[in-house]
Write an enzyme that holds these catalytic residues in place. Structure first.
Site, PDB file in Angstrom:
ATOM      1  CG  HIS A  18      -2.135  -0.851   1.041  1.00  0.00           C
ATOM      2  ND1 HIS A  18      -3.321  -0.619   1.681  1.00  0.00           N
ATOM      3  CD2 HIS A  18      -2.340  -1.939   0.253  1.00  0.00           C
ATOM      4  CE1 HIS A  18      -4.214  -1.530   1.299  1.00  0.00           C
ATOM      5  NE2 HIS A  18      -3.639  -2.349   0.445  1.00  0.00           N
TER       6      HIS A  18
ATOM      7  CE1 TYR B 221      -5.201   4.041   8.666  1.00  0.00           C
ATOM      8  CE2 TYR B 221      -5.762   3.983  10.990  1.00  0.00           C
ATOM      9  CZ  TYR B 221      -4.995   3.535   9.931  1.00  0.00           C
ATOM     10  OH  TYR B 221      -4.022   2.584  10.156  1.00  0.00           O
TER      11      TYR B 221
ATOM     12  N   PRO C 299      -4.165   0.746  18.909  1.00  0.00           N
ATOM     13  CG  PRO C 299      -6.110  -0.411  18.351  1.00  0.00           C
ATOM     14  CD  PRO C 299      -5.403   0.224  19.508  1.00  0.00           C
TER      15      PRO C 299
ATOM     16  CE  LYS D  15       3.706   3.384  13.122  1.00  0.00           C
ATOM     17  NZ  LYS D  15       4.284   2.974  11.847  1.00  0.00           N
TER      18      LYS D  15
HETATM   19  P1  FAD Z   1       2.057 -11.445  21.540  1.00  0.00           P
HETATM   20  O1  FAD Z   1       1.747 -11.426  20.105  1.00  0.00           O
HETATM   21  O2  FAD Z   1       1.062 -11.123  22.532  1.00  0.00           O
HETATM   22  O3  FAD Z   1       2.795 -12.810  21.847  1.00  0.00           O
HETATM   23  C1  FAD Z   1       3.038 -13.253  23.154  1.00  0.00           C
HETATM   24  C2  FAD Z   1       2.985 -14.765  23.183  1.00  0.00           C
HETATM   25  O4  FAD Z   1       3.347 -15.206  24.477  1.00  0.00           O
HETATM   26  C3  FAD Z   1       1.577 -15.303  22.917  1.00  0.00           C
HETATM   27  O5  FAD Z   1       1.627 -16.276  21.905  1.00  0.00           O
HETATM   28  C4  FAD Z   1       1.144 -15.863  24.251  1.00  0.00           C
HETATM   29  O6  FAD Z   1       0.308 -17.006  24.125  1.00  0.00           O
HETATM   30  C5  FAD Z   1       2.479 -16.239  24.878  1.00  0.00           C
HETATM   31  N1  FAD Z   1       2.460 -16.272  26.343  1.00  0.00           N
HETATM   32  C6  FAD Z   1       1.852 -15.396  27.181  1.00  0.00           C
HETATM   33  N2  FAD Z   1       2.059 -15.747  28.460  1.00  0.00           N
HETATM   34  C7  FAD Z   1       2.816 -16.865  28.422  1.00  0.00           C
HETATM   35  C8  FAD Z   1       3.343 -17.696  29.419  1.00  0.00           C
HETATM   36  N3  FAD Z   1       3.136 -17.469  30.708  1.00  0.00           N
HETATM   37  N4  FAD Z   1       4.072 -18.770  29.043  1.00  0.00           N
HETATM   38  C9  FAD Z   1       4.289 -19.028  27.726  1.00  0.00           C
HETATM   39  N5  FAD Z   1       3.789 -18.260  26.734  1.00  0.00           N
HETATM   40  C10 FAD Z   1       3.080 -17.191  27.079  1.00  0.00           C
HETATM   41  N6  FAD Z   1       0.145  -4.231  15.519  1.00  0.00           N
HETATM   42  C11 FAD Z   1       0.630  -3.792  14.328  1.00  0.00           C
HETATM   43  O7  FAD Z   1       1.844  -3.577  14.214  1.00  0.00           O
HETATM   44  N7  FAD Z   1      -0.178  -3.592  13.235  1.00  0.00           N
HETATM   45  C12 FAD Z   1      -1.512  -3.806  13.313  1.00  0.00           C
HETATM   46  O8  FAD Z   1      -2.195  -3.666  12.285  1.00  0.00           O
HETATM   47  C13 FAD Z   1      -2.072  -4.224  14.571  1.00  0.00           C
HETATM   48  N8  FAD Z   1      -3.392  -4.458  14.695  1.00  0.00           N
HETATM   49  C14 FAD Z   1      -3.854  -5.048  15.856  1.00  0.00           C
HETATM   50  C15 FAD Z   1      -5.193  -5.369  15.929  1.00  0.00           C
HETATM   51  C16 FAD Z   1      -5.684  -5.973  17.073  1.00  0.00           C
HETATM   52  C17 FAD Z   1      -7.156  -6.308  17.142  1.00  0.00           C
HETATM   53  C18 FAD Z   1      -4.812  -6.286  18.173  1.00  0.00           C
HETATM   54  C19 FAD Z   1      -5.315  -6.984  19.414  1.00  0.00           C
HETATM   55  C20 FAD Z   1      -3.467  -5.962  18.093  1.00  0.00           C
HETATM   56  C21 FAD Z   1      -2.980  -5.341  16.956  1.00  0.00           C
HETATM   57  N9  FAD Z   1      -1.642  -5.000  16.843  1.00  0.00           N
HETATM   58  C22 FAD Z   1      -1.168  -4.468  15.673  1.00  0.00           C
HETATM   59  C23 FAD Z   1      -0.736  -5.271  17.943  1.00  0.00           C
HETATM   60  C24 FAD Z   1       0.069  -6.560  17.740  1.00  0.00           C
HETATM   61  O9  FAD Z   1      -0.798  -7.627  17.462  1.00  0.00           O
HETATM   62  C25 FAD Z   1       0.897  -6.842  18.987  1.00  0.00           C
HETATM   63  O10 FAD Z   1       1.615  -5.676  19.328  1.00  0.00           O
HETATM   64  C26 FAD Z   1       1.885  -7.997  18.748  1.00  0.00           C
HETATM   65  O11 FAD Z   1       1.202  -9.216  18.729  1.00  0.00           O
HETATM   66  C27 FAD Z   1       2.976  -8.039  19.832  1.00  0.00           C
HETATM   67  O12 FAD Z   1       3.777  -9.168  19.659  1.00  0.00           O
HETATM   68  P2  FAD Z   1       4.465  -9.868  20.899  1.00  0.00           P
HETATM   69  O13 FAD Z   1       5.217 -11.026  20.335  1.00  0.00           O
HETATM   70  O14 FAD Z   1       5.178  -8.869  21.714  1.00  0.00           O
HETATM   71  O15 FAD Z   1       3.281 -10.356  21.826  1.00  0.00           O
HETATM   72  C1  DHB Z   2      -5.271  -2.744  10.986  1.00  0.00           C
HETATM   73  C2  DHB Z   2      -5.133  -2.493  12.324  1.00  0.00           C
HETATM   74  C3  DHB Z   2      -4.758  -1.239  12.723  1.00  0.00           C
HETATM   75  O1  DHB Z   2      -4.583  -0.973  14.026  1.00  0.00           O
HETATM   76  C4  DHB Z   2      -4.553  -0.219  11.805  1.00  0.00           C
HETATM   77  O2  DHB Z   2      -4.220   1.018  12.229  1.00  0.00           O
HETATM   78  C5  DHB Z   2      -4.693  -0.484  10.478  1.00  0.00           C
HETATM   79  C6  DHB Z   2      -5.046  -1.761  10.064  1.00  0.00           C
HETATM   80  C7  DHB Z   2      -5.671  -4.095  10.547  1.00  0.00           C
HETATM   81  O3  DHB Z   2      -5.897  -4.950  11.401  1.00  0.00           O
HETATM   82  O4  DHB Z   2      -5.770  -4.319   9.326  1.00  0.00           O
END
Ligand code: FAD
Ligand code: DHB
Length: 391
Positions: free
Chosen positions: A72, A201, A293, A297
């Protein structure tokens, strides 16, 4: 069991770290509470910054993303029923973002780790970390009903916001910075071709709405809702009605509907802990920080953290020097706070606040007008959206 780096959590932070360490000849074991299938199915983020895309490509895990992801070159900001485009290509000298689902990135990383015979242990229970300030920190856990102990040189806390690593740091060591927003996002995944080529947005008097996508057949859509709302209050019909209202546009544009495949409500907060290191425990990704969100990021910040951490561990194992490990937290936090600022700013500009008044609404509209008409302001939005430099 022994390993060089014990990694808690197989999300983007944990799996990417394990992959980056492997490329430098450093061994790790990843411990994950959920099953592989759950990790590979969980619908979350979808937008990858240019730097995240480059990192995945440079480290050999970007091939499927390059085939299936959607590049995009801009986004639309909608207010007053009109849309204005922010052109990333033009404003950032050719940069773009990639639409590619988080769980697809995770599948690619899991595959790469398994091909390299990396150790990923899914469905582990009762994980605890200890001896963090000694030279051999430990992880204790249960797997298939039996207790196990993993002795490590370092532990990476990649276990997300609700994990066990951050709470294992003595509270007097951590400074917590937090802001909770008075709204949440209700998100759906729908079997419907995206109604727009680019993300929209939308600021609307009934609240924010976002049109996003996952593929040419699947739309991802969000509406702002109250923070304590229950998904049972939202029939599919009500969700579509709200999306039609908030995304309605003067030029007669039509929102395409389709069967709702998945829906859920996510609360919104800004959260940072400082420092991100305690002894031989390093926190990365959502375990150390959460962004609202808006601006997409979270995953990208997780990738930036583990890039810094993998280089610091690489230097330690290559030369015994701890300078980069000691500066891990400071290096990451410099970028994290800028990304926090951007996510807070996008959120504040685009949402209705429960206590806002006509002044605030006019100010938000003025900000949207400014950011879409001043080149300086558009460049600022665009350079943050495509991603600040990783270093
Ligand atoms: P997580 O993905 O939370 O991974 C942590 C892992 O640790 C999980 O698999 C969990 O099961 C495991 N865990 C937890 N506790 C334990 C334990 N005690 N023992 C063993 N394992 C454990 N970010 C973006 O950059 N772009 C987007 O478009 C975006 N959209 C989003 C939309 C939604 C609806 C949501 C909820 C989030 C979004 N985010 C987005 C945020 C992004 O998903 C998170 O910031 C990202 O997943 C962070 O990665 P992480 O590996 O730090 O944590
Ligand atoms: C999506 C999530 C976001 O937080 C955003 O700013 C843009 C797109 C997505 O899930 O596609």
């Amino acid at each position: 069991m022994r390993t060089q780096v014990g990694i808690i959590g197989a999300g983007p932070a944990g799996l990417l770290l394990s992959h980056l360490l492997h490329l430098q000849g450093i061994e790790s074991i990843v411990l994950e509470a959920r099953s592989q299938q759950q990790v590979e199915k969980r619908v979350r983020a979808g937008i990858l910054e240019q730097g995240t895309v480059d990192l995945l490509n440079e480290t050999g895990v970007g091939a499927r993303m390059m085939r299936q992801g959607l590049v995009h070159h801009g986004i639309e900001l909608q207010f007053g029923h009109e849309r204005r485009r922010i052109d990333f290509q033009e404003l950032t000298a050719g940069k773009s973002v990639m639409v590619y689902a988080q769980h697809e990135v995770l599948k690619d990383l899991i595959e790469a780790r398994l091909v390299a015979q990396g150790q990923l242990l899914f469905e582990v229970d009762d994980v605890t970390v200890g001896d963090l300030d000694g030279s051999k920190p430990k992880v204790q856990f249960r797997k298939d009903g039996s207790s196990q102990e993993l002795i490590c040189d370092f532990i990476a806390g990649c276990d997300g916001f609700h994990g066990v690593c951050r709470p294992a740091v003595p509270t007097e060591v951590l400074n917590v910075f937090e802001r909770i927003y008075p709204f949440a996002w209700l998100g759906i995944l729908a079997q419907a071709p995206p109604s727009s080529k680019e993300l929209i947005y939308a600021y609307h008097e009934r609240g924010f709405a976002l049109l996003s996508m996952r593929s040419p057949e699947i739309s991802r859509l969000y509406v702002q809702c109250p923070p304590d709302d229950d998904i049972r209050n939202w029939s599919d019909e009500r969700i579509w009605q709200e999306l039609h209202t908030r995304l309605e546009c003067l030029d007669g544009w039509k929102l395409m509907e389709g069967p709702v495949l998945q829906k859920g409500i996510t609360g919104m907060r800004s959260f940072v802990v400082e420092p991100m290191q305690y002894g031989r425990l390093f926190l990365a990704g959502d375990s150390a920080h959460i962004v609202p969100p808006t601006g997409a990021k979270g995953l990208n910040l997780a990738a930036a953290d583990v890039r810094v951490l993998s280089r610091a561990l690489g230097e330690y194992y290559a030369s015994g020097k701890i300078y980069l490990l000691d500066s891990y937290s400071t290096t990451c936090l410099r970028r994290i706070w800028k990304v926090q600022r951007f996510s807070w700013w996008m959120t504040s500009m685009l949402h209705r606040f429960s206590d806002d008044n006509p002044f605030d609404q006019r100010r938000q509209l003025a900000e949207l007008d400014y950011v879409t008409s001043s080149r300086a302001a558009s460049v600022s939005l665009a350079e943050n959206y495509v991603g600040l430099p990783m270093d």
